[in-house]
Design an enzyme around this catalytic site. Structure first.
Site, PDB file in Angstrom:
ATOM      1  N   ASN A  99      28.388 -19.550  -6.906  1.00 35.57           N
ATOM      2  CA  ASN A  99      29.124 -20.711  -7.200  1.00 35.57           C
ATOM      3  C   ASN A  99      28.900 -21.994  -5.964  1.00 35.57           C
ATOM      4  O   ASN A  99      29.086 -23.051  -6.473  1.00 35.57           O
ATOM      5  CB  ASN A  99      30.786 -20.260  -6.985  1.00 35.57           C
ATOM      6  CG  ASN A  99      31.156 -19.977  -8.304  1.00 35.57           C
ATOM      7  OD1 ASN A  99      30.532 -20.491  -9.371  1.00 35.57           O
ATOM      8  ND2 ASN A  99      32.388 -19.011  -8.503  1.00 35.57           N
TER       9      ASN A  99
ATOM     10  N   HIS B 111       0.773  -1.106  -0.071  1.00 31.35           N
ATOM     11  CA  HIS B 111       0.017  -0.065  -0.058  1.00 31.35           C
ATOM     12  C   HIS B 111       1.115   1.194  -0.138  1.00 31.35           C
ATOM     13  O   HIS B 111       0.572   2.300  -0.587  1.00 31.35           O
ATOM     14  CB  HIS B 111      -0.950  -0.028   1.361  1.00 31.35           C
ATOM     15  CG  HIS B 111      -1.765   1.195   1.347  1.00 31.35           C
ATOM     16  ND1 HIS B 111      -3.024   1.093   0.331  1.00 31.35           N
ATOM     17  CD2 HIS B 111      -1.761   2.204   2.079  1.00 31.35           C
ATOM     18  CE1 HIS B 111      -3.595   2.391   0.701  1.00 31.35           C
ATOM     19  NE2 HIS B 111      -3.042   3.080   1.672  1.00 31.35           N
TER      20      HIS B 111
ATOM     21  N   GLU C 229      -1.443  -5.344  -4.207  1.00 34.52           N
ATOM     22  CA  GLU C 229      -2.331  -4.970  -2.926  1.00 34.52           C
ATOM     23  C   GLU C 229      -3.782  -5.682  -3.018  1.00 34.52           C
ATOM     24  O   GLU C 229      -4.226  -6.297  -1.646  1.00 34.52           O
ATOM     25  CB  GLU C 229      -2.590  -3.251  -3.026  1.00 34.52           C
ATOM     26  CG  GLU C 229      -3.135  -3.033  -1.652  1.00 34.52           C
ATOM     27  CD  GLU C 229      -3.457  -1.639  -1.543  1.00 34.52           C
ATOM     28  OE1 GLU C 229      -3.550  -0.987  -0.515  1.00 34.52           O
ATOM     29  OE2 GLU C 229      -3.515  -1.014  -2.811  1.00 34.52           O
TER      30      GLU C 229
END
Length: 697
Positions: free
Chosen positions: A434, A46, A68
Site C-alpha cells: 500500500n 551449487h 550455476e
C-alpha cells in the site's frame, strides 16, 4: 536409501539458500563487479543443485545447474552482470521457490519444467559466446557418446564379472519371465569427487526411474558407507532402451563414464568364472521386446510418486541456540530435584513437614516461572525471518510502478513467538505494498513538492512491555481525510451532519471496513483501504491491534501492536456472577472502585470521569448475556483496559487475582463471538473463558 527423513532439513536449508541468493542478487545489482558476492551466489546455487539432486528433485536440479552455469561464466569474467541478467536470476529464484513450496505441500516438486527460463539462461550464455540460440544443448552430444563406449567393452565392463546369489538369480529370472531386459552397468566416478556415496545414490535414483535394480556390487550398504573405489556395478531390469538409462546415469554430475549392455548369462557364486560374454542378443527377440509396452516398470514408478503426492511434507521447525537448550535442561533438572523433595516430604513423619512443604511449593513456583520464560525464549524467533523478503518485493514494485523508492528496515532482531511470526507476514506485506502503490507519489510530483525524488518506506520493530510494536509507513502523500469522509457519505455510512462531528481517527477507520476502496475511483489520493479490512482482522486474530497516523502531504504510519506470545500469558482472573473469566494483564491499565453516583451519561451511554479522562463503561454481564443482579450495589469494581490511546472500564463482580494461564483454542465451538478469544483450565479443573478486550474499544 530413503531420503524422506531428510525432507525437513532440505526445505529449511533450501529456504536459507534462496534467501541468500535473493540478498546477494540485490547486492549485485548495486555492485555488479563485487567478486565476493558473485562467489557467494555461485556457492549458494551449487549447494541448491547438490541438495536437489540428492533428494531426487530433477527439475529443480536442472534449473539450478543452468543458473550455476551462468555464474560460472560471470566468475570467469566472460559475462558482465547487467539489469537483464538480474531480472532473469530473479525469475529463476521465483521458479525455485515455487518448487520448494510444492515440496512443502506434497513432498513432490511438481511437473513444471520451466523450459522458458532454462532456454533464457542458455541463450544468455550462447549470446555472450557468439553462438546461435538454435544450437543444441551440450547434454545431447554427451548422450550419444555413451553407446559407443558401451560397444568398446574392453576391461571397463566389470558388471560381466558379477557373481549372483540364488535369491538374486531368482529375482532376475522373474524379471525375464515378465518380459523385461536385464542390463549390466558399470559407473565410473571422477577422481576429484568428494562425496562418492552421494553420487552413487543419485545414479541409482536416475536409473530406477526406468526399472528396478536387482543386484549391487559392491552391496548397497557398502556403497552407502563409501566402501568402494571409483567405480561400482549393478544389474537392472527394465523395458526401456539401454541408451535412455545410460543417459540418465551419465547426467549425474561428477560421473566420468557409464558402461553398459544387455546380458543374458549370469554366474552363480562359487561357480568358476567363465569367459566374458560377448554380445549375443538376437535381433528378432530384441525387436519383439522393444515393441512390448513398457507397462510394468513404468506403472510401478508413477505409483510410487502418486503415493507421495498429497502427503504433508514437514512440520514447522524452529532453530534454537544451544545456550537456550542448556538453560532449559538445567531448569528441568531443578524441577526433578523439587519433585524428589516433595516425594521425600510426603513419605516422612516429621513435625516440620508443613513448613518444608510450603518452602518446596514456593521453590517449585519459581522453577516453573523460569521454565516458562525459557520455553518462551525457545519459541521466539527474530522478525527478520519475515522482513528479509521485503527488499526484493519493494525492488520489483519500484520497477513495476516506475517509482523510485527505498525500504529502510530497523529492529529486525526483535523477537516474536513463532506462531505470530508465521502469520504476520501477509498483513505487513500488504501494508508495504500500500505504501509503495498508493502512499508514495510519482517521481515528478515528489520533485514538484520539494521532496527527494526517491521515496522512503520504513518498517521499524521494537519491544514495548509484553508487546512488540511494528511501525510501517512512508513519506508520501498521506491520507486525504476529506476525500475519505465524502466517500463514506456517498456510500451512506454516515450522514453529512454526522460526518461533520467525526474525528480524524473515526474517518480513517472507514478504510478498515470491508470493500471500502478509494483507489478504484479516485487516483489523485493515497487510496488506502484496499484490503485493509483483511489486514486488521488478521492482526486482531493474533490478539493485536492496528492504528493509523497521517498528515496530508507528509506521509502515513501504521502502528501494529502484537503480543509476544500466544501460548502462555499473565492474566487477571475476575468473577461475573458465578462464572470466572480471564483478562490479559497486558491490556489492563488500573483497577478502580467507582461509586454508582459517579456514573454519567454521554449520548445515552454510561461513562466515568477519571483523572481528566472520560472513560466509557462496559457492563460485562450484559455483553455476555448474564442475568442482572437483583440489587444494584453502591460501588462498582471497574477494570480499566487500554488499547493504544483508547480506554474502557469493564464492570466485574469480584477480583480473584493474577494468574499465569495457558491459552487453549476453542476451535469451532464459539466462532461468532469475538469477545471470547479462548479458554484456560484452572487449578481446580474448572474452565475459564478469556476475554478479548480489544473488541470492546
Amino acid at each position: 536409501m530413503d531420503v524422506s527423513q531428510y525432507l525437513e532439513i532440505f526445505i529449511d536449508e533450501s529456504s536459507e539458500h534462496i534467501q541468500t541468493l535473493s540478498d546477494c542478487i540485490m547486492a549485485l545489482e548495486q555492485e555488479p563487479d563485487n567478486k565476493d558476492t558473485i562467489n557467494e551466489v555461485f556457492r549458494a546455487a551449487h549447494s541448491l543443485k547438490g541438495m536437489a539432486g540428492t533428494m531426487g528433485f530433477k527439475r529443480m536440479q536442472r534449473l539450478t545447474h543452468d543458473m550455476e552455469n551462468v555464474f560460472q561464466e560471470v566468475r570467469s569474467d566472460k559475462i558482465k552482470v547487467d539489469s537483464a541478467m538480474i531480472d532473469l536470476l530473479f525469475k529463476c529464484l521465483d521458479a525455485i521457490d515455487s518448487y520448494v513450496e510444492n515440496i512443502k505441500a506434497t513432498s513432490d516438486e511438481g511437473t513444471d519444467e520451466n523450459e522458458a527460463i532454462i532456454k533464457e539462461l542458455n541463450d544468455f550464455i550462447q549470446k555472450e559466446e557468439g553462438e546461435t540460440t538454435e544450437q543444441a544443448q551440450p547434454e545431447k552430444p554427451a548422450e550419444e557418446e555413451h553407446p559407443a563406449e558401451a560397444s568398446d567393452g574392453g576391461n571397463d565392463d566389470k558388471f560381466s564379472l558379477i557373481e549372483v546369489t540364488d535369491n538374486e538369480k531368482k529375482a532376475i529370472d522373474e524379471a525375464k519371465e515378465a518380459g523385461q531386459k536385464i542390463y549390466g552397468m558399470t559407473v565410473y566416478i571422477q577422481k576429484e569427487c568428494l562425496l562418492k556415496a552421494a553420487r552413487a545414490f543419485l545414479v541409482f535414483r536416475a536409473v530406477e526411474e526406468f526399472g528396478q535394480i536387482l543386484v549391487y556390487r559392491p552391496s548397497s550398504q557398502d556403497i552407502e558407507d563409501e566402501k568402494f573405489e571409483l567405480d561400482f556395478s549393478f544389474l537392472v531390469a527394465s523395458n526401456e532402451d539401454l541408451e535412455k538409462i545410460q543417459s540418465a546415469a551419465s547426467n549425474v554430475s561428477e560421473i566420468e563414464k557409464v558402461v553398459g549392455k544387455e546380458v543374458s548369462k549370469f554366474h552363480l557364486e562359487g561357480e568358476e568364472t567363465a569367459v566374458q560374454e560377448k554380445e549375443q542378443t538376437a535381433a528378432a527377440p530384441a525387436k519383439e521386446e522393444e515393441k512390448k509396452p513398457a507397462s510394468e516398470p513404468k506403472k510401478a514408478a508413477p505409483a510410487k510418486k502418486k503415493a507421495v503426492v498429497g502427503k504433508p511434507a514437514t512440520s514447522r521447525t524452529v532453530r534454537v541456540d544451544i545456550e537456550k537448550l542448556d538453560l532449559l535442561m538445567n531448569q528441568v533438572s531443578e524441577l526433578i530435584i523439587a519433585k524428589n523433595s516433595l516425594v521425600a516430604i510426603s513419605s516422612s513423619d516429621g513435625s516440620d513437614n508443613t513448613q518444608s512443604f510450603h518452602d518446596q511449593i514456593e521453590y517449585l513456583e519459581r522453577i516453573t516461572t523460569n521454565l516458562h520464560e525459557s520455553v518462551m525464549k525457545v519459541r521466539m524467533v527474530p522478525i527478520e525471518n519475515v522482513t528479509q523478503k521485503y527488499p526484493r518485493m519493494i525492488r520489483d514494485l519500484s520497477r513495476t510502478l516506475n517509482k523510485k523508492m527505498n525500504l529502510v528496515i530497523t529492529g529486525e532482531d526483535t523477537e516474536l513467538d513463532r506462531t505470530v511470526v508465521d502469520q504476520i507476514g501477509d498483513p505487513l506485506q500488504h501494508l508495504l505494498r500500500n505504501s509503495a502503490d498508493h502512499g508514495l507519489e510519482s517521481n515528478d510530483v515528489r520533485v514538484e513538492r520539494g521532496k527527494p525524488e526517491v521515496g522512503t518506506i520504513f518498517l521499524n520493530a521494537y519491544q514495548e512491555g509484553n508487546n512488540v510494536v511494528i511501525k510501517v509507513g512512508d513519506d508520501g502523500n498521506g491520507i486525504d481525510t476529506e476525500a475519505v469522509k465524502q466517500k463514506a457519505i456517498e456510500r451512506g455510512l454516515v450522514s453529512p451532519e454526522q460526518a461533520e462531528n467525526l474525528s480524524q481517527k473515526e474517518i480513517i477507520n472507514f478504510l478498515f471496513m470491508p470493500s471500502f476502496s478509494m483507489a478504484k475511483k479516485i487516483t489523485d489520493i493515497s487510496g488506502r483501504g484496499v484490503g485493509l479490512d483483511v489486514v486488521k482482522s488478521g492482526i486482531e486474530q493474533l490478539g493485536g491491534d492496528v492504528e493509523v497516523s497521517t498528515e496530508l502531504g507528509k506521509g502515513t504510519t501504521f502502528t501494529v501492536r502484537l503480543p509476544l506470545t500466544l501460548a502462555i500469558i499473565q492474566a487477571l482472573m475476575v468473577e461475573i456472577r458465578d462464572e470466572k473469566y480471564a483478562i490479559a494483564l497486558g491490556s489492563i491499565s488500573n483497577i478502580e472502585d467507582i461509586p454508582v453516583e459517579d456514573i454519567k451519561y454521554v449520548q445515552a451511554k454510561e461513562v466515568i470521569h477519571l483523572r481528566g479522562s472520560v472513560i466509557p463503561i462496559v457492563r460485562l454481564d450484559q455483553m455476555l448475556d448474564i442475568e442482572p443482579k437483583e440489587e444494584e450495589p453502591d460501588h462498582l469494581t471497574v477494570v480499566i483496559v487500554q488499547k493504544g490511546d483508547q480506554q474502557a472500564g469493564l464492570v466485574v463482580d469480584n477480583l480473584i487475582g493474577q494468574q499465569e494461564i495457558v491459552i487453549k483454542s476453542l476451535g469451532k465451538y464459539i466462532n461468532g463471538n469475538k469477545l471470547i478469544s479462548g479458554a484456560t483450565i484452572l487449578g481446580d479443573g474448572d474452565v475459564a473463558l478469556i476475554l478479548d478486550v480489544n473488541t470492546l474499544m
